[in-house]
Scaffold this motif. Structure first.
Motif, PDB file in Angstrom:
ATOM      1  N   VAL A   1      -9.707 -46.748 132.363  1.00  0.00           N
ATOM      2  CA  VAL A   1     -10.538 -46.406 133.514  1.00  0.00           C
ATOM      3  C   VAL A   1     -11.947 -46.142 132.996  1.00  0.00           C
ATOM      4  CG1 VAL A   1     -10.895 -44.815 135.437  1.00  0.00           C
ATOM      5  CG2 VAL A   1      -8.573 -45.354 134.702  1.00  0.00           C
ATOM      6  N   VAL A   2     -12.928 -46.840 133.546  1.00  0.00           N
ATOM      7  CA  VAL A   2     -14.322 -46.611 133.148  1.00  0.00           C
ATOM      8  C   VAL A   2     -15.074 -46.128 134.387  1.00  0.00           C
ATOM      9  CG1 VAL A   2     -16.414 -47.642 132.192  1.00  0.00           C
ATOM     10  CG2 VAL A   2     -14.191 -48.420 131.407  1.00  0.00           C
ATOM     11  N   VAL A   3     -15.502 -44.890 134.355  1.00  0.00           N
ATOM     12  CA  VAL A   3     -16.158 -44.308 135.530  1.00  0.00           C
ATOM     13  C   VAL A   3     -17.332 -43.429 135.116  1.00  0.00           C
ATOM     14  CG1 VAL A   3     -14.229 -44.247 137.168  1.00  0.00           C
ATOM     15  CG2 VAL A   3     -14.475 -42.437 135.481  1.00  0.00           C
ATOM     16  N   ASP A   4     -18.183 -43.207 136.085  1.00  0.00           N
ATOM     17  CA  ASP A   4     -19.181 -42.153 135.955  1.00  0.00           C
ATOM     18  C   ASP A   4     -18.634 -41.009 136.811  1.00  0.00           C
ATOM     19  OD1 ASP A   4     -21.290 -40.436 136.173  1.00  0.00           O
ATOM     20  OD2 ASP A   4     -22.808 -42.007 136.385  1.00  0.00           O
ATOM     21  N   PRO A   5     -17.962 -40.031 136.219  1.00  0.00           N
ATOM     22  CA  PRO A   5     -17.233 -39.044 137.022  1.00  0.00           C
ATOM     23  C   PRO A   5     -18.124 -38.317 138.024  1.00  0.00           C
ATOM     24  CG  PRO A   5     -16.685 -38.826 134.716  1.00  0.00           C
ATOM     25  CD  PRO A   5     -17.838 -39.766 134.791  1.00  0.00           C
ATOM     26  N   ALA A   6     -19.363 -38.044 137.642  1.00  0.00           N
ATOM     27  CA  ALA A   6     -20.234 -37.302 138.551  1.00  0.00           C
ATOM     28  C   ALA A   6     -20.450 -38.087 139.840  1.00  0.00           C
ATOM     29  CB  ALA A   6     -21.571 -37.027 137.881  1.00  0.00           C
ATOM     30  N   MET A   7     -20.528 -39.406 139.739  1.00  0.00           N
ATOM     31  CA  MET A   7     -20.737 -40.229 140.931  1.00  0.00           C
ATOM     32  C   MET A   7     -19.419 -40.551 141.610  1.00  0.00           C
ATOM     33  SD  MET A   7     -23.764 -42.822 139.860  1.00  0.00           S
ATOM     34  CE  MET A   7     -24.208 -43.145 141.548  1.00  0.00           C
ATOM     35  N   ASP A   8     -18.397 -40.859 140.810  1.00  0.00           N
ATOM     36  CA  ASP A   8     -17.131 -41.307 141.393  1.00  0.00           C
ATOM     37  C   ASP A   8     -16.424 -40.183 142.132  1.00  0.00           C
ATOM     38  OD1 ASP A   8     -15.080 -43.383 141.634  1.00  0.00           O
ATOM     39  OD2 ASP A   8     -13.866 -41.985 140.474  1.00  0.00           O
ATOM     40  N   ARG A   9     -16.440 -38.974 141.562  1.00  0.00           N
ATOM     41  CA  ARG A   9     -15.677 -37.898 142.171  1.00  0.00           C
ATOM     42  C   ARG A   9     -16.347 -37.302 143.403  1.00  0.00           C
ATOM     43  NH1 ARG A   9     -10.524 -38.685 140.986  1.00  0.00           N
ATOM     44  NH2 ARG A   9     -11.502 -40.471 141.914  1.00  0.00           N
ATOM     45  N   GLY A  10     -17.577 -37.723 143.706  1.00  0.00           N
ATOM     46  CA  GLY A  10     -18.177 -37.274 144.955  1.00  0.00           C
ATOM     47  C   GLY A  10     -17.594 -38.012 146.153  1.00  0.00           C
ATOM     48  N   PHE A  11     -16.923 -39.149 145.881  1.00  0.00           N
ATOM     49  CA  PHE A  11     -16.305 -39.993 146.909  1.00  0.00           C
ATOM     50  C   PHE A  11     -17.328 -40.491 147.930  1.00  0.00           C
ATOM     51  CE2 PHE A  11     -12.945 -36.937 145.632  1.00  0.00           C
ATOM     52  CZ  PHE A  11     -12.255 -37.824 144.819  1.00  0.00           C
ATOM     53  N   ASP A  12     -18.602 -40.485 147.561  1.00  0.00           N
ATOM     54  CA  ASP A  12     -19.625 -41.016 148.461  1.00  0.00           C
ATOM     55  C   ASP A  12     -19.827 -42.504 148.241  1.00  0.00           C
ATOM     56  OD1 ASP A  12     -20.245 -38.534 149.592  1.00  0.00           O
ATOM     57  OD2 ASP A  12     -21.422 -38.018 147.833  1.00  0.00           O
ATOM     58  N   MET A  13     -19.521 -42.947 147.032  1.00  0.00           N
ATOM     59  CA  MET A  13     -19.729 -44.355 146.723  1.00  0.00           C
ATOM     60  C   MET A  13     -18.669 -45.195 147.407  1.00  0.00           C
ATOM     61  SD  MET A  13     -20.897 -45.243 142.922  1.00  0.00           S
ATOM     62  CE  MET A  13     -19.553 -44.496 142.078  1.00  0.00           C
ATOM     63  N   PRO A  14     -19.019 -46.456 147.737  1.00  0.00           N
ATOM     64  CA  PRO A  14     -17.978 -47.328 148.256  1.00  0.00           C
ATOM     65  C   PRO A  14     -16.928 -47.580 147.180  1.00  0.00           C
ATOM     66  CG  PRO A  14     -20.027 -48.536 147.885  1.00  0.00           C
ATOM     67  CD  PRO A  14     -20.335 -47.091 147.691  1.00  0.00           C
ATOM     68  N   GLY A  15     -15.669 -47.462 147.544  1.00  0.00           N
ATOM     69  CA  GLY A  15     -14.574 -47.782 146.635  1.00  0.00           C
ATOM     70  C   GLY A  15     -14.447 -46.898 145.420  1.00  0.00           C
TER      71      GLY A  15
END
Lengths: 223, 579
Positions: free
Chosen positions: B526-540
């Motif tokens: 899994v490759v993520v930017d947790p600060a952005m991904d975990r806000g659930f604001d981004m699409p998908g």
């Protein structure tokens, strides 16, 4: 070639080929001259795109695939010279080529040209001064037998100080080994840790005036 | 002339303010400075356009406008050092594959499986190959600079159309200004996307249709055919526009004969229709030529679409989400809503232009209207089915809307209000407001303004991605994750894994909502930017619980997790509804 000069050269080549096809297909049709210039530039882009596709299909798979495009540049220069010669000839036939005189250029016109030159220059400066990554430290590692070889690579222009902390669990206990601090330049630095277990390494960039630094990367190497 | 100097300074200061953010510590001051400066820049551009009187002044103004348009299109890439969003990377990878395999029909394309299909429309890639061969530009500069440089020339093409129809340099200048600062046009031309070039060739094609029909010259028709070919070779979804727009043209000669034969004399005389339609009514041979030309063009485009792989691409194009910024309706603050609706100012003004054009109709105006109506009719099914690809059609419609609106602004406002000075000021003000809103709404607000709220549904949830960290992580992925691996990604990191990490596109798992969450479980990484991904604001966002996985890489923004053997993959209910 600097990027902005490269773009200018490209637009020049587009315009030249466009002027060529416009003067062949429909000479003296697109008037007045600003329309003719604009149609030449835009047609040149369309034409060179189609020509590029055609040449690409003909030279597909051969070394000439992209080299055929390099031929276009000298052709563009020759065509531009021919176009200028033709323009001068037309001007002479139409009653003689008027000598350029500075008095013909009005003040507002000169200032407008100057503002355009300034605009291009300032956009070039904005491009040149754009925020670019100052550099990065890249931590990687691999197993070699029961040992782990860690490699740290810096792309910063100046040497930076880093510190590593290797942590592994063995015999129901957690062990760690600090490595560094060490200043690294642009050459990769290798560390070897003789640990057969799963190894977790954290890399710190040591800031000036601080002995700890901030963990910037993690790496986990399986046993 | 003074307006041009203010315009130059205004746009450069605008770029400085949004890229460097000198007042970042006080967001309200920073944002106010950006907005005021942008308004000054667009206002001075409007005044400069309104001051155009001659061909020479149009050339100088257009040159300024091209540079300003280029700068505006470049800003997202200046801020991020890389192109924003996802589309540029697959398209640029097709260029790279073509460049390395020395063919537009490459035999090795495991990196991006859709390459052979995408290269059915290789015009942008072909131009990139040529520019690279001529100048040796670096790959980063090519992906960032080429599309904005080509796209910025759209104002020239729109001006040609306006001048051809209305014979006014001022109308031509204003039409160029309006189309250059239309949000969807800026959006497509600020990234490595063939639609941006398609808008340019489309505008030139419309101009040549207008001119070649008026002239009926063989040379002009050949040039038209060449440009039509260029347009067809540019972009699959855009190529669909050609038959939709041009087919109504076929009806014109028949309609002309019908009207002149059966129309009432009073009606024909009142609108001078007989004189006008005489221009359009052609003999059998001349009528046959454009019909054959149009049938060839339409047939070519349909033939391209009949290929299975191409059809799949088109279906995919219409199936996926369009520009979220045009659809963000929830959680949007008032000023964002104002931005959204303010940009539609062009439409009522273009209707004014349409009305005025209809009052003094001639052959070219009629053809322009038929083309515009053809495009509007073509967009009706997309509207009816709720397809978000309507943004693509709007971007083409921007050409007609700009030309008509320019005519309305230059002709109607001063005369209708009676007080010419104030009416002129009103017209320039409308141009400035439309341009400012177009520039601001072309990208997510976070690119221009500081401390804007997170908004679900916008790209990146209205936050700037850490593009350099994403690229850095991608380089790490390239050397530490096998190319056969499947990798879960979020909206921001997908390009890092695919483009910089060289993981094949279909193995970098990312889907905005539609794919069942279990598909994410086939990935080991899994490759993520947790600060952005975990806000659930981004699409998908990544819909599985990955926080228990082993963290094997972390560069401060982007983290790589690895699922260990035997570790279970579970659904994260916070990410999205369960399928």
């Amino acid at each position: 070639m600097p990027s902005f000069l490269a773009l200018t050269v490209s637009l020049f080549v587009f315009w030249t080929f466009g002027a060529l096809i416009v003067s062949v297909c429909c000479p003296r049709f697109f008037t007045p001259w600003p329309i003719s210039w604009a149609v030449s530039l835009l047609s040149g882009i369309a034409m060179m795109g189609v020509l590029g596709v055609g040449l690409g299909l003909v030279t597909s798979g051969s070394p000439w695939f992209s080299r055929s495009a390099t031929v276009e540049l000298p052709v563009a220069v020759v065509v531009a010279i021919l176009l200028i010669v033709r323009w001068v000839r037309d001007q002479r036939r139409a009653g003689g080529l008027p000598a350029p005189r500075l008095t013909r250029l009005s003040g507002p016109f000169v200032l407008s040209i100057l503002s355009l030159v300034l605009f291009v220059a300032m956009v070039s400066v904005v491009w040149a001064k754009r925020p670019q990554p100052a550099g990065a430290i890249q931590l990687s590692g691999a197993r070699q037998g029961s040992a782990a070889v860690l490699t740290v690579l810096s792309t910063y222009a100046k040497p930076v100080t880093i510190r590593l902390n290797a942590v592994w669990t063995a015999n129901a206990g957690t062990h760690s080994r600090p490595l560094g601090p060490i200043r690294i330049g642009t050459k990769p630095v290798h560390f070897t840790i003789p640990v057969p277990y799963q190894l977790k390494v954290s890399l710190y960039r040591v800031q000036s005036g601080s002995s700890q630094g901030r963990a910037v990367q993690w790496l986990v190497l399986p046993p | 002339m003074l307006a041009q100097w203010v315009m130059v300074l205004g746009f450069v200061v605008f770029a400085y303010l949004v890229v460097r953010r000198p007042f970042q510590s006080d967001p309200s001051v920073q944002n106010l400075a950006v907005l005021i400066d942008l308004l000054i820049a667009t206002l001075s551009t409007g005044i400069a356009a309104a001051s155009v009187r001659s061909g020479r002044s149009w050339v100088i103004f257009s040159a300024h406008l091209v540079v300003a348009g280029f700068l505006v299109r470049l800003i997202p890439s200046l801020i991020l050092s890389l192109p924003p969003y996802q589309d540029p990377y697959p398209y640029f990878s097709t260029f790279l594959i073509a460049w390395r395999s020395k063919s537009f029909s490459p035999t090795s394309f495991s990196w991006f499986k859709a390459t052979p299909a995408e290269l059915h429309w290789p015009l942008l890639q072909s131009l990139t190959v040529e520019i690279r061969a001529w100048t040796g530009m670096s790959l980063t500069d090519l992906i960032i600079l080429v599309p904005p440089a080509l796209g910025a020339l759209t104002c020239v093409a729109a001006s040609l159309v306006a001048y051809s129809v209305y014979r006014s340099w001022r109308t031509a200048a204003i039409a160029g200004l309006l189309v250059s600062f239309t949000d969807v046009v800026i959006f497509y031309q600020s990234e490595y996307h063939p639609q941006g070039v398609a808008l340019l060739t489309f505008s030139l094609l419309i101009y040549l249709i207008l001119e070649s029909r008026a002239a009926l010259r063989l040379g002009a028709s050949i040039l038209t055919l060449l440009v039509a070919g260029a347009f067809l070779l540019t972009h699959h979804a855009s190529a669909l526009v050609v038959p939709l727009v041009l087919l109504p043209l076929l009806a014109i000669p028949f309609l002309a004969r019908l009207v002149t034969t059966y129309g009432s004399e009073g009606w024909l005389a009142r609108f001078k229709l007989r004189e006008m339609l005489k221009d359009l009514d052609m003999g059998p041979f001349e009528r046959l030529v454009p019909i054959v030309l149009l049938l060839v063009v339409c047939g070519l485009s349909m033939q391209i679409f009949l290929s299975n792989s191409i059809l799949l691409l088109v279906v995919h194009q219409f199936d996926r989400g369009g520009l979220p910024i045009a659809n963000a309706s929830t959680g949007t603050s008032l000023w964002l809503l104002l931005l959204r609706f303010g940009k539609y100012l062009l439409l009522p003004i273009s209707f004014v232009g349409l009305f005025l054009s209809a009052r003094r109709m001639d052959a070219k105006r009629l053809i322009l209207l038929v083309l515009a109506v053809g495009l509007a009719a073509a967009s009706a099914p997309a509207l009816a089915t709720g397809s978000t690809s309507i943004d693509r059609i709007i971007s083409f419609w921007a050409l007609f809307a700009s030309v008509l609106a320019a005519f309305g602004l230059t002709r109607w406002l001063p005369g209708a209000l009676g007080i010419r000075r104030w009416a002129g000021a009103l017209a320039v003000g409308a141009i400035a407001i439309y341009s400012s809103l177009g520039i601001l709404d072309a990208q997510i607000p976070a690119f221009y303004l500081s401390h804007t709220p997170r908004v679900r549904g916008l790209f990146y949830g209205n936050a700037l991605p850490n593009s350099r960290s994403i690229a850095l992580a991608g380089h790490w992925v390239r050397y530490h994750i096998p190319r056969t691996a499947y990798v879960d990604t979020d909206f921001a990191t997908r390009v890092g894994v695919f483009f910089f990490g060289r993981i094949p596109f279909n193995q970098a798992i990312y889907t905005p909502l539609r794919v069942p969450w279990r598909d994410y479980c086939k990935a080991s990484y899994v490759v993520v930017d947790p600060a952005m991904d975990r806000g659930f604001d981004m699409p998908g966002p990544v819909p599985i619980n990955y926080s228990g996985y082993a963290r094997i890489y972390d560069n401060g923004s982007v983290v790589v997790y690895q699922r260990q053997r035997g570790q279970t993959c579970t659904f994260n209910p916070l990410a999205r509804p369960k399928h």
